[in-house]
Scaffold this motif. Structure first.
Motif, mmCIF file in Angstrom:
data_model
loop_
_atom_site.group_PDB
_atom_site.id
_atom_site.type_symbol
_atom_site.label_atom_id
_atom_site.label_comp_id
_atom_site.label_asym_id
_atom_site.label_seq_id
_atom_site.Cartn_x
_atom_site.Cartn_y
_atom_site.Cartn_z
ATOM 1 N N GLU A 114 26.098 -31.785 -22.774
ATOM 2 C CA GLU A 114 27.252 -31.025 -23.240
ATOM 3 C C GLU A 114 28.417 -31.357 -22.316
ATOM 4 O O GLU A 114 28.451 -30.928 -21.157
ATOM 5 N N ALA A 115 29.347 -32.153 -22.826
ATOM 6 C CA ALA A 115 30.438 -32.668 -22.005
ATOM 7 C C ALA A 115 31.707 -31.871 -22.234
ATOM 8 O O ALA A 115 32.016 -31.458 -23.357
ATOM 9 N N THR A 116 32.435 -31.678 -21.166
ATOM 10 C CA THR A 116 33.733 -31.010 -21.217
ATOM 11 C C THR A 116 34.810 -31.995 -20.764
ATOM 12 O O THR A 116 34.504 -33.011 -20.125
ATOM 13 N N PRO A 117 36.069 -31.748 -21.114
ATOM 14 C CA PRO A 117 37.124 -32.675 -20.679
ATOM 15 C C PRO A 117 37.141 -32.833 -19.171
ATOM 16 O O PRO A 117 37.017 -31.860 -18.415
ATOM 17 N N GLY A 118 37.271 -34.068 -18.712
ATOM 18 C CA GLY A 118 37.264 -34.322 -17.281
ATOM 19 C C GLY A 118 37.350 -35.804 -16.990
ATOM 20 O O GLY A 118 37.470 -36.636 -17.900
ATOM 21 N N PRO A 119 37.285 -36.182 -15.707
ATOM 22 C CA PRO A 119 37.437 -37.590 -15.327
ATOM 23 C C PRO A 119 36.209 -38.417 -15.723
ATOM 24 O O PRO A 119 35.071 -37.953 -15.643
ATOM 25 N N VAL A 120 36.477 -39.629 -16.148
ATOM 26 C CA VAL A 120 35.428 -40.593 -16.484
ATOM 27 C C VAL A 120 35.665 -41.839 -15.640
ATOM 28 O O VAL A 120 36.767 -42.401 -15.657
ATOM 29 N N PRO A 121 34.677 -42.288 -14.856
ATOM 30 C CA PRO A 121 34.887 -43.444 -13.972
ATOM 31 C C PRO A 121 35.165 -44.719 -14.760
ATOM 32 O O PRO A 121 34.656 -44.917 -15.864
ATOM 33 N N GLU A 122 35.979 -45.590 -14.175
ATOM 34 C CA GLU A 122 36.277 -46.887 -14.775
ATOM 35 C C GLU A 122 35.303 -47.937 -14.251
ATOM 36 O O GLU A 122 34.633 -47.755 -13.244
ATOM 37 N N GLY A 123 35.280 -49.081 -14.948
ATOM 38 C CA GLY A 123 34.480 -50.210 -14.482
ATOM 39 C C GLY A 123 32.999 -49.961 -14.577
ATOM 40 O O GLY A 123 32.522 -49.129 -15.344
ATOM 41 N N GLY A 124 32.271 -50.689 -13.739
ATOM 42 C CA GLY A 124 30.817 -50.591 -13.755
ATOM 43 C C GLY A 124 30.183 -51.760 -14.489
ATOM 44 O O GLY A 124 30.860 -52.676 -14.983
ATOM 45 N N ARG A 125 28.880 -51.737 -14.551
ATOM 46 C CA ARG A 125 28.121 -52.811 -15.196
ATOM 47 C C ARG A 125 27.803 -52.435 -16.628
ATOM 48 O O ARG A 125 27.228 -51.377 -16.885
ATOM 49 N N GLU A 126 28.195 -53.288 -17.545
ATOM 50 C CA GLU A 126 27.939 -53.011 -18.954
ATOM 51 C C GLU A 126 26.468 -53.227 -19.261
ATOM 52 O O GLU A 126 25.890 -54.272 -18.928
#
Length: 435
Positions: free
Chosen positions: A253-265
């Motif tokens: 259950e997700a609420t609005p907030g920061p989502v990290p950029e980048g990472g390994r696809e």
């Protein structure tokens, strides 16, 4: 609107779709308890849904089409039932519509709060309304379930351990989401040590994600980020189930907030892995083909040609390339002729040319001639002759023509048809040359 239109089309496809509670139910519901009721505590109940073969039921969010089950409880005073807890569904795409379904028996769990003053037996009753479908028709049905639940002590039903294991577990930490253009990114806390296979996000919140579109995932430290195609901007929390693709699933259950950029696809290198597996499989299949009666005699021609090559590496290589080209051209030509025959309305299959007795007679005479050629009775200038590209090309084309019956079990796709035999032939010839 899309779901209503899809349901309307499915209902119109069958007269039975307009009937509720008919005597020909395609889904059999049953209510069972894990054990006896204890006053003031909770007891686990399961609604067992058993569809007929070829029919399926729907998850709590059915997807583009379908209808979730509703339950109307009839409970004793003081008793209450919690929310329905579903196992992870499977995906079913029909006419471009993504559905979340159960194709076999499944158990929907619910916790029952037992009154503190409960005594004797608790009568538990419920009326279920649900949709059951095949790939062509849907039937709304209504079923009633009943259970007389004993109060006290007693044995428990061990099946509930298996059913609970299939229900997604809630994550301990909070998830966040962010909208960017036409994409919804959900950051799901997940330790990097937890393995992930081929994940998929089943949205519980409706009209937020385009169900049939592709999903992307990436790992950023201890966070799994799901990038989903946006259908409509969410106004509150976004709920769903993340299937990790390794037998584990989590309730999110997700609420609005920061989502990290980048990472390994996740899955970024998967096409190369699939291509490598397909290539190795093609080579293995070709090696097996070369040991089968359809192909093995042809190798004698190549062995003889190599024996006569006299150690000239350039000539041997040109002969091997000619053989490979002949096999490719021969197999492609057979495929093109087969497609043309099918386009003309004939139900021809692979190795169609060997369904003609005249072709079989010609091949039998050719095999006899090759045998006499190998025995030295005479010399064919092309087949089994000196090592040269023209002879190699003719031998490869002959191998493709003769080997079609043995190649049939290995033909999974047109690309496999084009690569299977020549790749294996080239491998064997090059291995013989030490290249």
């Amino acid at each position: 609107m899309l779901r209503l239109l899809a349901l309307l089309l499915l209902f119109l496809a069958s007269p039975a779709a307009a009937q509720l509670g008919t005597g020909t139910a395609h889904m059999r519901p049953e209510l069972v308890a894990e054990g006896p009721a204890v006053p003031g505590r909770e007891v686990e109940l399961a609604i067992l849904m058993t569809p007929e073969p070829g029919w399926h039921g729907y998850w709590e969010n059915p997807g583009d089409a379908g209808k979730a089950m509703t339950v109307a409880w009839d409970l004793p005073p003081g008793a209450s039932a919690g929310p329905l807890r579903y196992p992870v569904p499977t995906r079913l795409t029909i006419a471009g519509l993504m559905n979340y379904v159960f194709k076999g028996p499944y158990a929907v769990l619910v916790r029952l709060k037992v009154p503190a003053d409960a005594r004797g037996t608790l009568p538990i009753r419920a009326t279920l309304d649900y949709l059951v479908c095949t790939d062509e028709v849907c039937v709304p049905e209504r079923g009633s379930v009943a259970l007389n639940l004993s109060v006290g002590e007693g044995a428990r039903d061990a099946r509930f351990d298996e059913w609970r294991a299939k229900v997604p577990r809630p994550i301990g930490a909070g998830a966040h989401y962010a909208v960017s253009g036409q994409s919804l990114a959900i950051a799901i806390p997940l330790p990097s040590a937890v393995g992930v296979g081929q994940p998929y996000f089943f949205p519980i919140s409706d009209n937020v994600v385009r169900y049939a579109d592709a999903q992307r995932f990436r790992r950023s430290g201890d966070t799994l980020v799901a990038e989903l195609p946006l259908s409509g901007a969410p106004t509150g929390a976004v709920a769903g189930v993340i299937d990790l693709g390794n037998g584990r699933a989590l309730q999110v259950e997700a609420t609005p907030g920061p989502v990290p950029e980048g990472g390994r696809e996740i899955g970024a290198s998967e096409p190369w892995r699939v291509l490598l597996i397909a290539f190795v499989g093609a080579l293995a299949g070709g090696l097996i083909l070369n040991l089968m009666p359809c192909v093995f005699p042809i190798l004698a021609l190549k062995a003889l040609a190599l024996a006569r090559a006299g150690g000239e590496e350039r000539h041997a290589r040109m002969d091997a390339l000619g053989y490979t080209a002949g096999a490719v051209v021969g197999t492609g030509a057979l495929g093109a002729v087969l497609l043309a025959i099918r386009a003309g309305g004939s139900a021809a299959g692979w190795a169609f040319q060997l369904q003609d007795p005249r072709t079989v007679l010609v091949l039998a005479l050719l095999a006899t001639a090759i045998t006499l050629n190998l025995l030295g009775l005479f010399k064919l200038p092309v087949l089994g002759g000196d090592s040269n590209p023209r002879g190699g090309f003719a031998t490869g084309a002959l191998a493709a023509f003769v080997a079609t019956p043995c190649a049939g079990p290995f033909m999974g796709a047109a690309l496999g048809t084009a690569l299977l035999l020549p790749a294996a032939g080239a491998l064997l010839v090059f291995a013989g040359l030490g290249l």
